[in-house]
Design a protein around this motif. Structure first.
Motif, PDB file in Angstrom:
ATOM      1  N   ILE A 115      -3.953  -7.586  -5.362  1.00 22.62           N
ATOM      2  CA  ILE A 115      -2.898  -6.646  -4.920  1.00 22.62           C
ATOM      3  C   ILE A 115      -2.569  -6.935  -3.462  1.00 22.62           C
ATOM      4  N   THR A 116      -1.262  -6.930  -3.142  1.00 21.18           N
ATOM      5  CA  THR A 116      -0.887  -6.916  -1.720  1.00 21.18           C
ATOM      6  C   THR A 116      -0.004  -5.684  -1.497  1.00 21.18           C
ATOM      7  N   THR A 117      -0.073  -5.190  -0.285  1.00 16.38           N
ATOM      8  CA  THR A 117       0.748  -4.033   0.069  1.00 16.38           C
ATOM      9  C   THR A 117       1.761  -4.448   1.131  1.00 16.38           C
ATOM     10  N   LYS A 118       2.765  -3.595   1.320  1.00 21.80           N
ATOM     11  CA  LYS A 118       3.705  -3.765   2.424  1.00 21.80           C
ATOM     12  C   LYS A 118       3.691  -2.448   3.189  1.00 21.80           C
ATOM     13  N   LYS A 119       3.271  -2.473   4.427  1.00 24.17           N
ATOM     14  CA  LYS A 119       3.068  -1.255   5.230  1.00 24.17           C
ATOM     15  C   LYS A 119       2.266  -0.214   4.450  1.00 24.17           C
ATOM     16  N   GLY A 120       1.253  -0.679   3.769  1.00 27.70           N
ATOM     17  CA  GLY A 120       0.336   0.244   3.084  1.00 27.70           C
ATOM     18  C   GLY A 120       0.738   0.633   1.679  1.00 27.70           C
ATOM     19  N   ARG A 121       1.928   0.228   1.233  1.00 33.46           N
ATOM     20  CA  ARG A 121       2.373   0.590  -0.121  1.00 33.46           C
ATOM     21  C   ARG A 121       2.290  -0.637  -1.028  1.00 33.46           C
ATOM     22  N   ILE A 122       1.867  -0.430  -2.275  1.00 30.86           N
ATOM     23  CA  ILE A 122       1.671  -1.566  -3.186  1.00 30.86           C
ATOM     24  C   ILE A 122       2.962  -2.353  -3.347  1.00 30.86           C
ATOM     25  N   VAL A 147      -7.139  -4.426   1.529  1.00 32.85           N
ATOM     26  CA  VAL A 147      -6.258  -5.411   0.866  1.00 32.85           C
ATOM     27  C   VAL A 147      -5.350  -6.093   1.898  1.00 32.85           C
ATOM     28  N   LEU A 148      -4.806  -7.234   1.508  1.00 33.25           N
ATOM     29  CA  LEU A 148      -3.851  -7.918   2.387  1.00 33.25           C
ATOM     30  C   LEU A 148      -2.521  -7.167   2.370  1.00 33.25           C
ATOM     31  N   ASP A 149      -1.841  -7.165   3.512  1.00 33.80           N
ATOM     32  CA  ASP A 149      -0.579  -6.440   3.657  1.00 33.80           C
ATOM     33  C   ASP A 149       0.436  -7.388   4.308  1.00 33.80           C
ATOM     34  N   SER A 150       1.644  -7.459   3.711  1.00 33.33           N
ATOM     35  CA  SER A 150       2.615  -8.449   4.178  1.00 33.33           C
ATOM     36  C   SER A 150       3.132  -8.150   5.590  1.00 33.33           C
ATOM     37  N   GLU A 151       3.025  -6.924   6.062  1.00 38.54           N
ATOM     38  CA  GLU A 151       3.487  -6.604   7.426  1.00 38.54           C
ATOM     39  C   GLU A 151       2.319  -6.409   8.389  1.00 38.54           C
ATOM     40  N   LEU A 152       1.274  -5.745   7.888  1.00 37.97           N
ATOM     41  CA  LEU A 152       0.162  -5.375   8.779  1.00 37.97           C
ATOM     42  C   LEU A 152      -0.948  -6.420   8.835  1.00 37.97           C
ATOM     43  N   GLY A 153      -0.873  -7.423   7.965  1.00 39.48           N
ATOM     44  CA  GLY A 153      -1.972  -8.399   7.865  1.00 39.48           C
ATOM     45  C   GLY A 153      -2.958  -7.944   6.807  1.00 39.48           C
ATOM     46  N   PHE A 154      -3.527  -6.769   7.035  1.00 42.27           N
ATOM     47  CA  PHE A 154      -4.336  -6.110   5.997  1.00 42.27           C
ATOM     48  C   PHE A 154      -4.331  -4.616   6.261  1.00 42.27           C
ATOM     49  N   THR A 155      -4.816  -3.860   5.289  1.00 46.94           N
ATOM     50  CA  THR A 155      -4.882  -2.395   5.426  1.00 46.94           C
ATOM     51  C   THR A 155      -5.830  -1.823   4.374  1.00 46.94           C
ATOM     52  N   ILE A 156      -5.862  -0.497   4.283  1.00 43.90           N
ATOM     53  CA  ILE A 156      -6.661   0.175   3.247  1.00 43.90           C
ATOM     54  C   ILE A 156      -5.720   0.698   2.158  1.00 43.90           C
ATOM     55  N   LEU A 157      -6.077   0.393   0.925  1.00 38.71           N
ATOM     56  CA  LEU A 157      -5.336   0.919  -0.224  1.00 38.71           C
ATOM     57  C   LEU A 157      -6.216   1.993  -0.860  1.00 38.71           C
ATOM     58  N   SER A 158      -5.689   3.211  -0.982  1.00 39.07           N
ATOM     59  CA  SER A 158      -6.514   4.292  -1.542  1.00 39.07           C
ATOM     60  C   SER A 158      -6.527   4.227  -3.062  1.00 39.07           C
ATOM     61  N   GLY A 159      -7.600   4.733  -3.624  1.00 41.41           N
ATOM     62  CA  GLY A 159      -7.696   4.834  -5.076  1.00 41.41           C
ATOM     63  C   GLY A 159      -6.591   5.720  -5.631  1.00 41.41           C
ATOM     64  N   ASP A 160      -6.154   6.714  -4.867  1.00 41.50           N
ATOM     65  CA  ASP A 160      -5.125   7.630  -5.367  1.00 41.50           C
ATOM     66  C   ASP A 160      -3.762   6.945  -5.494  1.00 41.50           C
ATOM     67  N   GLN A 161      -3.454   6.054  -4.531  1.00 37.13           N
ATOM     68  CA  GLN A 161      -2.206   5.297  -4.677  1.00 37.13           C
ATOM     69  C   GLN A 161      -2.289   4.410  -5.930  1.00 37.13           C
ATOM     70  N   LEU A 162      -3.475   3.844  -6.159  1.00 41.95           N
ATOM     71  CA  LEU A 162      -3.659   3.024  -7.363  1.00 41.95           C
ATOM     72  C   LEU A 162      -3.453   3.852  -8.637  1.00 41.95           C
ATOM     73  N   VAL A 163      -4.004   5.074  -8.637  1.00 39.32           N
ATOM     74  CA  VAL A 163      -3.870   5.949  -9.816  1.00 39.32           C
ATOM     75  C   VAL A 163      -2.394   6.156 -10.136  1.00 39.32           C
ATOM     76  N   ALA A 164      -1.613   6.560  -9.123  1.00 44.54           N
ATOM     77  CA  ALA A 164      -0.195   6.867  -9.359  1.00 44.54           C
ATOM     78  C   ALA A 164       0.560   5.606  -9.752  1.00 44.54           C
ATOM     79  N   HIS A 165       0.232   4.468  -9.125  1.00 44.85           N
ATOM     80  CA  HIS A 165       0.930   3.227  -9.434  1.00 44.85           C
ATOM     81  C   HIS A 165       0.669   2.819 -10.891  1.00 44.85           C
ATOM     82  N   ILE A 166      -0.599   2.797 -11.269  1.00 45.08           N
ATOM     83  CA  ILE A 166      -0.944   2.382 -12.639  1.00 45.08           C
ATOM     84  C   ILE A 166      -0.317   3.354 -13.638  1.00 45.08           C
ATOM     85  N   ALA A 167      -0.450   4.666 -13.352  1.00 44.77           N
ATOM     86  CA  ALA A 167       0.055   5.664 -14.297  1.00 44.77           C
ATOM     87  C   ALA A 167       1.561   5.532 -14.503  1.00 44.77           C
TER      88      ALA A 167
END
Ligand code: IP8
Length: 270
Positions: A115-122, A147-167
């Motif tokens: 997974i990569t994020t952009k400014k913290g969003r998947i 996780v790696l982030d296209s703007e920030l280099g890397f960041t933290i991806l929360s499990g809750d963002q993953l839940v909503a994304h997968i769902a």
């Protein structure tokens, strides 16, 4: 947006909070009894088309906070990224052990590798792989991670963002959120005796309440209950019901998975 369909039944996304499987006040301390009990409950519920997401608790959060990983790459904090990811693999390994040795075909999916994020969003997520695993009867287990982030280099991806994304990307029937309190409350139930638990909330009611929901008491780089609710809004907007239950109480997760009556907060679109 095209939603990826599975064979029936619809997907269940189960989040197990870091405060349930770790001792939040003690760095790097797993709650092995709870991990094993939850693995028993998941085994006994024998649900098809299940995805588990777990949080970071006292593994991911203190390390991520120490190195300020959420705000991105800075020369010299690579070690912090590496350590945060590593402690999450250790916690995940403990959870995986408990599932695998109960004959559950659980497969760990490492966010930092797919997974990569952009400014913290998947931004990108290998969904085809995820779908193929579910179709073959595996139980994918994924977790909050560095996780790696296209703007920030890397960041933290929360499990809750993953839940909503997968769902919202898959044909999901329900989300179950296992936390260390009885449900969504008007104040922190651990410190406020007068805290009132909501048994049912509509999306509109949740939005009104958001400003009043308690902030986390212990170290949590992804926003605690408030962050959780903000992340879950898109899933509720999609019409996916969210059940919040106390995963520390024996058999609550079992009952929620089986669709039996259990105390907690049910959030529905209408
Ligand atoms: O506990 C965050 O995931 P969460 C994971 O679901 C890390 O917010 C690495 C802090």
């Amino acid at each position: 947006m095209k939603v990826l369909r599975l064979n029936p039944p619809k997907l269940t996304v189960l989040k197990i909070g870091g405060s349930v499987i770790t001792e939040k006040s003690e760095e790097l301390t797993p709650r092995m009894q709870d991990i094993n009990r939850l693995a028993d409950e998941i085994k006994n519920a024998a649900i098809q088309n299940l995805v588990i997401v777990h949080g970071g608790g006292s593994f991911g959060h203190p390390v991520a906070q120490k190195y300020n990983i959420s705000s991105g790459f800075k020369e010299g904090n690579q070690q912090g990224f590496a350590e945060t990811h590593h402690v999450m693999t250790v916690l995940n390994g403990l959870f995986m052990d408990a599932l695998i040795w109960r004959d559950i075909p659980a497969i760990s999916i490492t966010p930092s590798s797919c997974i990569t994020t952009k400014k913290g969003r998947i931004q990108s997520f290998d969904e085809a792989r995820f779908k193929a695993l579910i179709k073959m009867g595996f139980l994918p287990v994924i977790y909050g991670d560095a996780v790696l982030d296209s703007e920030l280099g890397f960041t933290i991806l929360s499990g809750d963002q993953l839940v909503a994304h997968i769902a919202t990307r898959f044909d999901t029937g329900r989300i179950i959120i296992g936390v260390d309190v009885d449900g969504l409350c008007s104040a922190d139930p651990k410190t406020e005796k007068t805290a009132k638990m909501y048994e049912h909330l509509t999306l509109a009611e949740l939005k009104t309440l958001q400003s009043q929901i308690c902030k986390p008491m212990s170290c949590d780089v992804t926003g605690g209950m408030l962050g959780k609710m903000t992340e879950l809004l898109p899933a509720v907007e999609h019409g996916i019901p969210v059940m919040i239950v106390n995963a520390k109480k024996p058999n609550y997760i079992y009952k929620a998975l089986k669709g039996e009556d259990v105390q907690g907060t049910l959030i529905e679109k209408e």
